[in-house]
Design a protein around this motif. Sequence first.
Motif, PDB file in Angstrom:
ATOM      1  N   UNK A 302       0.834  -1.212   0.000  1.00  0.00           N
ATOM      2  CA  UNK A 302       0.000   0.000   0.000  1.00  0.00           C
ATOM      3  C   UNK A 302       0.866   1.258   0.000  1.00  0.00           C
ATOM      4  N   UNK A 303       1.919   1.246   0.800  1.00  0.00           N
ATOM      5  CA  UNK A 303       2.818   2.413   0.866  1.00  0.00           C
ATOM      6  C   UNK A 303       3.482   2.649  -0.485  1.00  0.00           C
ATOM      7  N   UNK A 304       4.026   1.598  -1.081  1.00  0.00           N
ATOM      8  CA  UNK A 304       4.782   1.757  -2.320  1.00  0.00           C
ATOM      9  C   UNK A 304       3.889   2.108  -3.510  1.00  0.00           C
ATOM     10  N   UNK A 305       2.675   1.549  -3.551  1.00  0.00           N
ATOM     11  CA  UNK A 305       1.756   1.905  -4.632  1.00  0.00           C
ATOM     12  C   UNK A 305       1.345   3.369  -4.517  1.00  0.00           C
ATOM     13  N   UNK A 375      12.816  -0.109  -1.222  1.00  0.00           N
ATOM     14  CA  UNK A 375      11.856  -0.923  -0.470  1.00  0.00           C
ATOM     15  C   UNK A 375      11.839  -2.359  -0.978  1.00  0.00           C
ATOM     16  N   UNK A 376      11.904  -2.531  -2.302  1.00  0.00           N
ATOM     17  CA  UNK A 376      11.948  -3.886  -2.858  1.00  0.00           C
ATOM     18  C   UNK A 376      13.216  -4.610  -2.425  1.00  0.00           C
ATOM     19  N   UNK A 377      14.338  -3.878  -2.367  1.00  0.00           N
ATOM     20  CA  UNK A 377      15.593  -4.495  -1.932  1.00  0.00           C
ATOM     21  C   UNK A 377      15.505  -4.952  -0.481  1.00  0.00           C
ATOM     22  N   UNK A 378      14.862  -4.144   0.376  1.00  0.00           N
ATOM     23  CA  UNK A 378      14.708  -4.526   1.784  1.00  0.00           C
ATOM     24  C   UNK A 378      13.841  -5.773   1.897  1.00  0.00           C
ATOM     25  N   UNK A 379      12.757  -5.834   1.113  1.00  0.00           N
ATOM     26  CA  UNK A 379      11.870  -7.011   1.137  1.00  0.00           C
ATOM     27  C   UNK A 379      12.630  -8.261   0.712  1.00  0.00           C
TER      28      UNK A 379
END
Length: 442
Positions: A302-305, A375-379
Amino acid sequence: MKKLFTTLSNIWKIEDLRVRILNTLLFLLVYRVGSFITLPGVNANVLDNNAREGLLGLLNMFAGGSFSRASIFALGVMPYISASIVVQLLGIAVPTFQKMQKEGESGRKKLNQITRYLTVAITLLQGVGYVRTQIPHDAQMLSEPLFSISSMFILTAGTLFVMWLGEKITDKGIGNGISLIIMVGIIAQLPGAFIAELDSRLAGAGIIPFIVELIALFFVVIFTILIVQGVRKIPVQYAKKIVGNKQYGGVRQYIPLKVNAAGVMPIIFAQALMFIPMSIGQFFPGAQGPVLAALTNYTSPAYNITFAVLIIAFTFFYTAITVNPVQMSDDMKKNGGFVPGIKPGKVTGDYIDAVISKITLPGSIFLAIIAIMPSLAIVLGVNSNFAHFYGGTSLLILVGVVLDTLQQIESHLLMRHYDGLMKTGRLRGRTPVSGGTTGPVL
């Protein structure tokens, strides 16, 4: 390799360029030394130097770690950046500021002065907030209100000194001083983040995932360079004019429209808005529901979208207010220029506007992808400190500043009839985006 050493030798032979590079390194060294000087009355051993997350982590990165160390340069140049953005927006909305922008050198000096005064005001306000929220009470060795007042004035003086260093780098050094100071602060965090990520991988999955991360980082940097340098060229033909025995005009040139004309500004604006749910959650803990919780977790979908949609919207908005197709068309018509196959005047303005709209959409989408990459890298398991270098504002600033500085160095080489930094073609720098007529290049 021989080409590289020859180029470095040529750079060192040019006295003016050599002096400028040495001046730049000296000023940056002064800034880095000052970033380790703690505020008077603060016990550095009690401070929590752990990496901050979210907006505070971004501020700490831009300040080169000074923010978490309670340094005299803790606020860095961010108040000046904020003041420059405000002055630029006023130049778009307020007729008085628009008039000053058109007054040439005298108007530029007035806007510079207004930016400095606004920087002082913003720094004083941010200094109060920093002392009250970021320095724990047990780290304060002076009694109130002496500690708050003295720290506020020292932080303001520190920001003004850093701003002065940036201006000196621009005048006496190479590159844009403010941008270089921000870049040095970001790079200063890289070794620690790199070692922390390497240690965590060696202690866990091994070296292979770390190598894969480095390869992925390399391609992300390449992708970012393509976005920063991508342009759409519109051909412009100038009519021939005969003056005496000489012919003027009759040549074809190009208007380079950048794919990402807004630079990092959409990300900065979007991050400011995304900070609102976090502030609501801090001030009203009881009001935090599932939606608010998702918007405060910067790794949630939700945050990233939401973040990506805001970046796309702000890219269109910022491009619309900074790129004026009508003015470009009028200037072209006054100088006897026209786009082949397009009628001069309003039709040309509509054509340029349509081209800008077409290239802004993919540019905004690519910018949103770069922004959510950390954020994708952290995930995917990357350390949060190291993940900042996979995209976002920090990577865009690094790429842009490096290209801009290299372009200036290449200009010095070509003026002295030396080979440039590239075997073929010329290195393209960036177009200044933020800070109006006086602000820093981001």
